[in-house]
Design a protein around this motif. Structure first.
Motif, PDB file in Angstrom:
ATOM      1  N   UNK A   1       0.842  -1.214   0.000  1.00  0.00           N
ATOM      2  CA  UNK A   1       0.000   0.000   0.000  1.00  0.00           C
ATOM      3  C   UNK A   1       0.869   1.253   0.000  1.00  0.00           C
ATOM      4  N   UNK A   2       1.889   1.285   0.851  1.00  0.00           N
ATOM      5  CA  UNK A   2       2.754   2.472   0.920  1.00  0.00           C
ATOM      6  C   UNK A   2       3.506   2.680  -0.402  1.00  0.00           C
ATOM      7  N   UNK A   3       3.995   1.569  -0.997  1.00  0.00           N
ATOM      8  CA  UNK A   3       4.736   1.666  -2.263  1.00  0.00           C
ATOM      9  C   UNK A   3       3.836   2.143  -3.402  1.00  0.00           C
ATOM     10  N   UNK A   4       2.674   1.530  -3.590  1.00  0.00           N
ATOM     11  CA  UNK A   4       1.768   1.884  -4.682  1.00  0.00           C
ATOM     12  C   UNK A   4       1.198   3.289  -4.512  1.00  0.00           C
ATOM     13  N   UNK A   5       1.082   3.716  -3.260  1.00  0.00           N
ATOM     14  CA  UNK A   5       0.586   5.075  -3.030  1.00  0.00           C
ATOM     15  C   UNK A   5       1.571   6.087  -3.614  1.00  0.00           C
ATOM     16  N   UNK A   6       2.859   5.871  -3.392  1.00  0.00           N
ATOM     17  CA  UNK A   6       3.856   6.798  -3.931  1.00  0.00           C
ATOM     18  C   UNK A   6       3.906   6.708  -5.472  1.00  0.00           C
ATOM     19  N   UNK A   7       3.812   5.453  -6.008  1.00  0.00           N
ATOM     20  CA  UNK A   7       3.849   5.268  -7.459  1.00  0.00           C
ATOM     21  C   UNK A   7       2.622   5.868  -8.132  1.00  0.00           C
ATOM     22  N   UNK A   8       1.465   5.780  -7.480  1.00  0.00           N
ATOM     23  CA  UNK A   8       0.245   6.325  -8.061  1.00  0.00           C
ATOM     24  C   UNK A   8       0.314   7.852  -8.110  1.00  0.00           C
ATOM     25  N   UNK A   9       0.904   8.431  -7.063  1.00  0.00           N
ATOM     26  CA  UNK A   9       1.010   9.902  -7.042  1.00  0.00           C
ATOM     27  C   UNK A   9       1.968  10.395  -8.148  1.00  0.00           C
TER      28      UNK A   9
ATOM     29  N   UNK B   1       2.196   8.821 -10.928  1.00  0.00           N
ATOM     30  CA  UNK B   1       1.567   8.420 -12.187  1.00  0.00           C
ATOM     31  C   UNK B   1       2.218   7.227 -12.825  1.00  0.00           C
ATOM     32  N   UNK B   2       2.956   6.461 -12.058  1.00  0.00           N
ATOM     33  CA  UNK B   2       3.642   5.297 -12.618  1.00  0.00           C
ATOM     34  C   UNK B   2       2.682   4.124 -12.781  1.00  0.00           C
ATOM     35  N   UNK B   3       1.738   3.973 -11.823  1.00  0.00           N
ATOM     36  CA  UNK B   3       0.794   2.854 -11.933  1.00  0.00           C
ATOM     37  C   UNK B   3      -0.584   3.408 -12.219  1.00  0.00           C
ATOM     38  N   UNK B   4      -1.412   2.480 -12.746  1.00  0.00           N
ATOM     39  CA  UNK B   4      -2.771   2.894 -13.104  1.00  0.00           C
ATOM     40  C   UNK B   4      -3.652   2.990 -11.848  1.00  0.00           C
ATOM     41  N   UNK B   5      -4.746   3.718 -12.055  1.00  0.00           N
ATOM     42  CA  UNK B   5      -5.668   3.932 -10.933  1.00  0.00           C
ATOM     43  C   UNK B   5      -6.301   2.632 -10.460  1.00  0.00           C
ATOM     44  N   UNK B   6      -6.659   1.758 -11.388  1.00  0.00           N
ATOM     45  CA  UNK B   6      -7.347   0.528 -10.970  1.00  0.00           C
ATOM     46  C   UNK B   6      -6.409  -0.362 -10.146  1.00  0.00           C
ATOM     47  N   UNK B   7      -5.100  -0.312 -10.493  1.00  0.00           N
ATOM     48  CA  UNK B   7      -4.156  -1.104  -9.682  1.00  0.00           C
ATOM     49  C   UNK B   7      -4.022  -0.523  -8.271  1.00  0.00           C
ATOM     50  N   UNK B   8      -4.023   0.778  -8.223  1.00  0.00           N
ATOM     51  CA  UNK B   8      -3.973   1.446  -6.888  1.00  0.00           C
ATOM     52  C   UNK B   8      -5.214   1.130  -6.060  1.00  0.00           C
ATOM     53  N   UNK B   9      -6.373   1.125  -6.701  1.00  0.00           N
ATOM     54  CA  UNK B   9      -7.612   0.803  -6.000  1.00  0.00           C
ATOM     55  C   UNK B   9      -7.578  -0.632  -5.473  1.00  0.00           C
ATOM     56  N   UNK B  10      -7.022  -1.540  -6.283  1.00  0.00           N
ATOM     57  CA  UNK B  10      -6.930  -2.942  -5.840  1.00  0.00           C
ATOM     58  C   UNK B  10      -6.007  -3.052  -4.632  1.00  0.00           C
ATOM     59  N   UNK B  11      -4.880  -2.339  -4.715  1.00  0.00           N
ATOM     60  CA  UNK B  11      -3.939  -2.378  -3.575  1.00  0.00           C
ATOM     61  C   UNK B  11      -4.579  -1.805  -2.312  1.00  0.00           C
ATOM     62  N   UNK B  12      -5.259  -0.674  -2.459  1.00  0.00           N
ATOM     63  CA  UNK B  12      -5.905  -0.038  -1.292  1.00  0.00           C
ATOM     64  C   UNK B  12      -6.976  -0.945  -0.688  1.00  0.00           C
ATOM     65  N   UNK B  13      -7.776  -1.623  -1.535  1.00  0.00           N
ATOM     66  CA  UNK B  13      -8.836  -2.515  -1.035  1.00  0.00           C
ATOM     67  C   UNK B  13      -8.228  -3.719  -0.315  1.00  0.00           C
TER      68      UNK B  13
END
Length: 413
Positions: free
Chosen positions: A157-165, A167-179
């Motif tokens: 979660x911490x890693x994908x949060x930084x990558x999403x901010x 713009x490295x990863x897509x939003x749907x991947x970030x949503x999956x990680x957060x869920x």
């Protein structure tokens, strides 16, 4: 020519005869009733005493035996037959010393059965406690795995949060990680709460199990202690007395087979006639005679239970230093019931057995006449005279067994 003879009236003669007979019988009957009954006796067959004024001391006499000041009974705790005897009566024993051994196979078998049952129950309780501990261990292992999953999800979660901010990863991947992280977080909280409640419940169960085990172990100790009761031991040190068990004889639980006397002083024990029960009390003083000397004693205890017309008292010595007493010595005790006072007294005699103190024969010249009297207190020597007699009068004090219906005793010359 015939002469006429006049017949006398016989009826009048019969009537006169009957009247005279009735009067004669009535006279003799009246004489028998009114005449005082008398009896001739010899002076040397009776005892004559004089009524006098003297100091009346209200006391009683009785026999008392010396007994140890303190004793303890040896009672059978577990009934059975005598198998062995280790000591003899009259010897000195030490506290805890074996005196005798009993045997009761039925009771021993019962003890063995109970002991086996208790051990089995203790083992079952220990197993239940162990199962609870294993359950807690399994829950701890589960919690470790859940915390591992949670930590992994948090790192992602911490890693994908930084990558999403960035713009490295897509939003749907970030949503999956957060869920996924939310799920692991809620899962961890629920499991932690469940384990906490489970621990509390287990703690209560373990406490109950521990109390049950403690109770069972205490009962087991008592049971094993009871098995030792077949060996009769001395409860304290002292001299063994009244100890006469018989090999093979069966004794019941609670039955006494002897006693131990603590040789630290003596007391006197006596049985007193129930007539004096209301007049004897703790603290009353008396004396005994020992080797020609008088020693003061006092009532220490009154046991009011009456058996065979007597009650028991215990007396203590005022000072027993000069006494070299031994158990079983008998003493005549003179117990003072009240202070001495000068009054009219009558020497004691067996006359009182027939009269109960209500009447007596008073000597008057060559005869003795029955007279009503009233007596009061008594001691071994005198009766206190309340009414009916005067100082200086002589009375018959010997038995009245043959004079119960007599009014006048006539002395033979």
């Amino acid at each position: 020519m015939d002469t006429v003879i006049t017949r006398k009236n016989r009826k009048n003669s019969y009537r006169i005869g009957i009247v005279l007979l009735f009067l004669t019988v009535s006279y003799f009957a009246y004489s028998m009733i009114t005449k005082e009954k008398s009896l001739n006796i010899k002076r040397d067959e009776i005892s004559i005493k004089t009524v006098s004024k003297a100091y009346f001391e209200d006391f009683i006499m009785f026999q008392a035996k010396a007994e140890p000041l303190n004793s303890i009974l040896i009672n059978i705790i577990e009934g059975g037959s005598v198998q062995e005897i280790f000591v003899e009566n009259g010897g000195h024993v030490e506290k805890g010393q074996a005196l005798a051994k009993l045997y009761n196979p039925n009771t021993e078998l019962s003890y063995l059965t109970q002991e086996t049952s208790m051990i089995e129950q203790i083992n079952n309780l220990n197993k239940a406690r162990l199962d609870i501990r294993n359950q807690e261990l399994n829950l701890a292992k589960d919690l470790i795995a859940i915390e591992h999953d949670y930590n992994t999800a948090k790192q992602l979660y911490d890693l994908n949060e930084r990558l999403f901010k960035k713009g490295i990863i897509a939003k749907n991947e970030w949503e999956t990680t957060r869920e996924g992280f939310r799920y692991q977080q809620e899962r961890k909280n629920i499991i932690q709460q469940s384990i906490q409640k489970e621990k509390q419940t287990n703690q209560v169960q373990i406490q109950q199990i521990n109390r049950s085990i403690a109770t069972m172990e205490k009962s087991l100790d008592i049971l094993r202690g009871n098995k030792k009761n077949f060996l009769i031991t001395a409860p304290l040190s002292g001299r063994l007395s009244s100890f006469e068990p018989i090999l093979g004889k069966n004794y019941q639980a609670g039955e006494s087979i002897g006693k131990i006397d603590v040789m630290q002083g003596y007391k006197l024990v006596a049985k007193v006639d129930e007539f004096y029960l209301e007049r004897v009390s703790v603290g009353q003083k008396g004396t005994i005679e020992y080797k020609g000397k008088q020693f003061p004693v006092h009532i220490a205890k009154v046991i009011p239970e009456v058996k065979d017309g007597k009650f028991q008292v215990e007396l203590s010595f005022e000072n027993a230093k000069e006494l070299d007493l031994k158990q079983g010595l008998s003493f005549g005790v003179k117990l003072t019931l009240s202070e001495s006072v000068k009054t009219l007294v009558l020497p004691k005699g067996s006359f009182n057995q027939e009269t109960s103190g209500n009447w007596i024969f008073v000597v008057n010249g060559d005869k003795a006449i029955r007279r009503t009297i009233r007596l009061g207190r008594e001691n071994p020597l005198y009766f206190e005279v309340l009414e009916g007699l005067k100082e200086g009068e002589k009375v018959i004090t010997s038995s009245y067994q043959d004079y119960k219906e007599v009014v006048v005793l006539q002395f033979d010359k």
